[in-house]
Write a protein that holds these residues in place. Structure first.
Motif, PDB file in Angstrom:
ATOM      1  N   GLY A   1      58.468 -48.328  18.082  1.00 52.34           N
ATOM      2  CA  GLY A   1      58.455 -46.884  18.344  1.00 52.34           C
ATOM      3  C   GLY A   1      57.057 -46.358  18.577  1.00 52.34           C
ATOM      4  O   GLY A   1      56.828 -45.522  19.467  1.00 52.34           O
ATOM      5  N   LYS A   2      56.099 -46.852  17.808  1.00 51.81           N
ATOM      6  CA  LYS A   2      54.720 -46.396  17.968  1.00 51.81           C
ATOM      7  C   LYS A   2      54.158 -46.847  19.311  1.00 51.81           C
ATOM      8  O   LYS A   2      53.408 -46.100  19.965  1.00 51.81           O
ATOM      9  CB  LYS A   2      53.870 -46.954  16.820  1.00 51.81           C
ATOM     10  CG  LYS A   2      52.421 -46.515  16.859  1.00 51.81           C
ATOM     11  CD  LYS A   2      52.269 -45.010  16.767  1.00 51.81           C
ATOM     12  CE  LYS A   2      50.811 -44.576  16.775  1.00 51.81           C
ATOM     13  NZ  LYS A   2      50.664 -43.121  16.722  1.00 51.81           N
ATOM     14  N   ARG A   3      54.518 -48.034  19.738  1.00 53.77           N
ATOM     15  CA  ARG A   3      54.005 -48.523  21.023  1.00 53.77           C
ATOM     16  C   ARG A   3      54.587 -47.716  22.188  1.00 53.77           C
ATOM     17  O   ARG A   3      53.883 -47.406  23.145  1.00 53.77           O
ATOM     18  CB  ARG A   3      54.337 -50.012  21.172  1.00 53.77           C
ATOM     19  CG  ARG A   3      53.615 -50.852  20.144  1.00 53.77           C
ATOM     20  CD  ARG A   3      53.727 -52.343  20.413  1.00 53.77           C
ATOM     21  NE  ARG A   3      53.182 -53.041  19.250  1.00 53.77           N
ATOM     22  CZ  ARG A   3      53.905 -53.525  18.254  1.00 53.77           C
ATOM     23  NH1 ARG A   3      55.216 -53.413  18.279  1.00 53.77           N
ATOM     24  NH2 ARG A   3      53.335 -54.127  17.226  1.00 53.77           N
ATOM     25  N   ILE A   4      55.860 -47.390  22.094  1.00 53.68           N
ATOM     26  CA  ILE A   4      56.463 -46.568  23.144  1.00 53.68           C
ATOM     27  C   ILE A   4      55.838 -45.179  23.143  1.00 53.68           C
ATOM     28  O   ILE A   4      55.589 -44.586  24.200  1.00 53.68           O
ATOM     29  CB  ILE A   4      57.995 -46.482  22.959  1.00 53.68           C
ATOM     30  CG1 ILE A   4      58.619 -47.862  23.193  1.00 53.68           C
ATOM     31  CG2 ILE A   4      58.602 -45.459  23.912  1.00 53.68           C
ATOM     32  CD1 ILE A   4      60.115 -47.917  22.995  1.00 53.68           C
ATOM     33  N   GLU A   5      55.549 -44.663  21.957  1.00 52.53           N
ATOM     34  CA  GLU A   5      54.875 -43.357  21.854  1.00 52.53           C
ATOM     35  C   GLU A   5      53.515 -43.389  22.546  1.00 52.53           C
ATOM     36  O   GLU A   5      53.146 -42.457  23.263  1.00 52.53           O
ATOM     37  CB  GLU A   5      54.711 -42.987  20.382  1.00 52.53           C
ATOM     38  CG  GLU A   5      54.072 -41.627  20.153  1.00 52.53           C
ATOM     39  CD  GLU A   5      53.890 -41.322  18.675  1.00 52.53           C
ATOM     40  OE1 GLU A   5      52.909 -40.628  18.350  1.00 52.53           O
ATOM     41  OE2 GLU A   5      54.716 -41.780  17.860  1.00 52.53           O
ATOM     42  N   LEU A   6      52.769 -44.479  22.341  1.00 52.60           N
ATOM     43  CA  LEU A   6      51.466 -44.626  22.999  1.00 52.60           C
ATOM     44  C   LEU A   6      51.623 -44.683  24.519  1.00 52.60           C
ATOM     45  O   LEU A   6      50.861 -44.048  25.261  1.00 52.60           O
ATOM     46  CB  LEU A   6      50.779 -45.900  22.506  1.00 52.60           C
ATOM     47  CG  LEU A   6      50.050 -45.811  21.165  1.00 52.60           C
ATOM     48  CD1 LEU A   6      49.684 -47.209  20.665  1.00 52.60           C
ATOM     49  CD2 LEU A   6      48.792 -44.955  21.293  1.00 52.60           C
ATOM     50  N   LEU A   7      52.608 -45.445  24.976  1.00 51.73           N
ATOM     51  CA  LEU A   7      52.837 -45.534  26.417  1.00 51.73           C
ATOM     52  C   LEU A   7      53.235 -44.185  27.000  1.00 51.73           C
ATOM     53  O   LEU A   7      52.834 -43.835  28.115  1.00 51.73           O
ATOM     54  CB  LEU A   7      53.919 -46.581  26.707  1.00 51.73           C
ATOM     55  CG  LEU A   7      53.509 -48.047  26.473  1.00 51.73           C
ATOM     56  CD1 LEU A   7      54.732 -48.963  26.594  1.00 51.73           C
ATOM     57  CD2 LEU A   7      52.425 -48.470  27.456  1.00 51.73           C
TER      58      LEU A   7
END
Length: 328
Positions: free
Chosen positions: A150-156
């Motif tokens: 979830g955090k990686r998708i948020e960054l993207l």
């Protein structure tokens, strides 16, 4: 005369005791040197292994003096055989790096203590009963890597606000890949982003994967951890990301440094040092069942600006400000 004979007998018995005892003492001293078996999928030594050994040294364990370390560098095909080899050597502790290695160790022995230098989800993978009370012969680190999707998708999304679809590059032979895919799918659904998992059986499929991403107009791909530090594919993935103009993000150690666009994940060197602490505790008498499994507390954000520009993107200033390292 009798006194002389008695004294002579005493001296002979004393000397005999010494000659018999000294070899026994020496043998016992040699037998007391613990042997640590390390099962890893990395093909050659790296910084994480150096950190592990350095921390053992800090704790008083000097390789070649009061501890022996046996490395076994496995591939997918040799993993079970090499793990069994360490078990048959009767090592005192099995230390395993990466989920497939931990799984192989678990299947090989229920008596030799096993330390997870790294694993994706210790509870979900069935390695321990709970983080607080492992309950068996396994303890160590769990990276909770799937939950970070979830955090990686948020960054993207911060980098590409209009991100319509995202892919996940998974490695099928890793038993934890289903957890990675599930968490990424759930996170993508939460952001209302179209999600495309691609599960590979072999690294030879990477080129074809990125061709399919381009055809499907996939804007970004999350890369499972193993592709970088374990399988050594970070450079290729970074190159293909630039070639096909697909943003890449991973938690594999060295991903951004070797050409990937963004790294976000735990501090692997710190976790390797913590792995050495678990070994130290067990060597001093603690039981794996009673040593709580640890989760990472520090996460790094590394941005490769060179890759960002080649893909044709721009990193917002507020994201760069949060980065622990920027590669220009």
């Amino acid at each position: 005369m009798k006194r002389k004979i008695g004294w002579l007998v005493f001296v002979l018995l004393f000397l005999g005791t010494i000659f018999v005892t000294v070899p026994i003492v020496k043998a016992q001293q040699q037998a007391k040197i613990p042997r640590i078996g390390i099962l890893t999928l990395t093909a050659k030594p790296n910084d994480t292994e150096a950190a592990f050994e350095d921390e053992l040294h800090n704790l008083g364990w000097v390789k070649g003096q009061n501890i022996t370390i046996e490395y076994r560098r496995a591939t997918r095909d040799t993993l079970v055989r090499l793990d069994q080899e360490l078990v048959e050597m009767k090592v005192d502790i099995l230390a395993a790096r990466a989920t497939p290695a931990v799984n192989a160790a678990k299947n090989a022995t229920q008596t030799i203590p096993i330390v997870m230098i790294s694993s994706a989800d210790a509870v979900g993978s069935g390695f321990v009963k709970s983080l607080a009370r492992p309950g068996g012969n396994i303890t160590g680190n769990t990276f909770i890597l799937p939950e970070l999707a979830g955090k990686r998708i948020e960054l993207l999304k911060e980098i590409m606000p209009k991100l319509p679809r995202i892919a996940f590059l998974a490695y099928g032979p890793d038993p934890a890949h289903k957890l990675f895919v599930k968490h990424a799918q759930d996170a993508a659904d939460g952001f209302k982003i179209e999600f495309q998992p691609l599960i590979m059986k072999d690294v030879a499929e990477i080129d074809g994967a990125f061709e399919s991403f381009e055809k499907a107009r996939t804007d970004a791909v999350i890369v499972q951890t193993l592709f970088g530090p374990i399988l050594g594919q970070s450079k290729l993935i970074g190159t293909l990301g630039v070639k096909h103009r697909v943003a890449t993000i991973s938690d594999g150690v060295g991903f951004a440094e070797q050409g990937g666009m963004v790294f976000y994940g735990p501090d692997a060197l710190l976790m390797s040092r913590r792995g050495a602490v678990f070994v130290d505790k067990i060597l001093k008498g603690a039981k794996p069942a009673d040593i709580p499994v640890e989760q990472p507390t520090k996460f790094d954000l590394i941005v490769n600006l060179k890759a960002v520009k080649q893909i044709g993107l721009t990193i917002p200033p507020h994201v760069l400000a949060r980065a622990d390292k920027v590669i220009r």
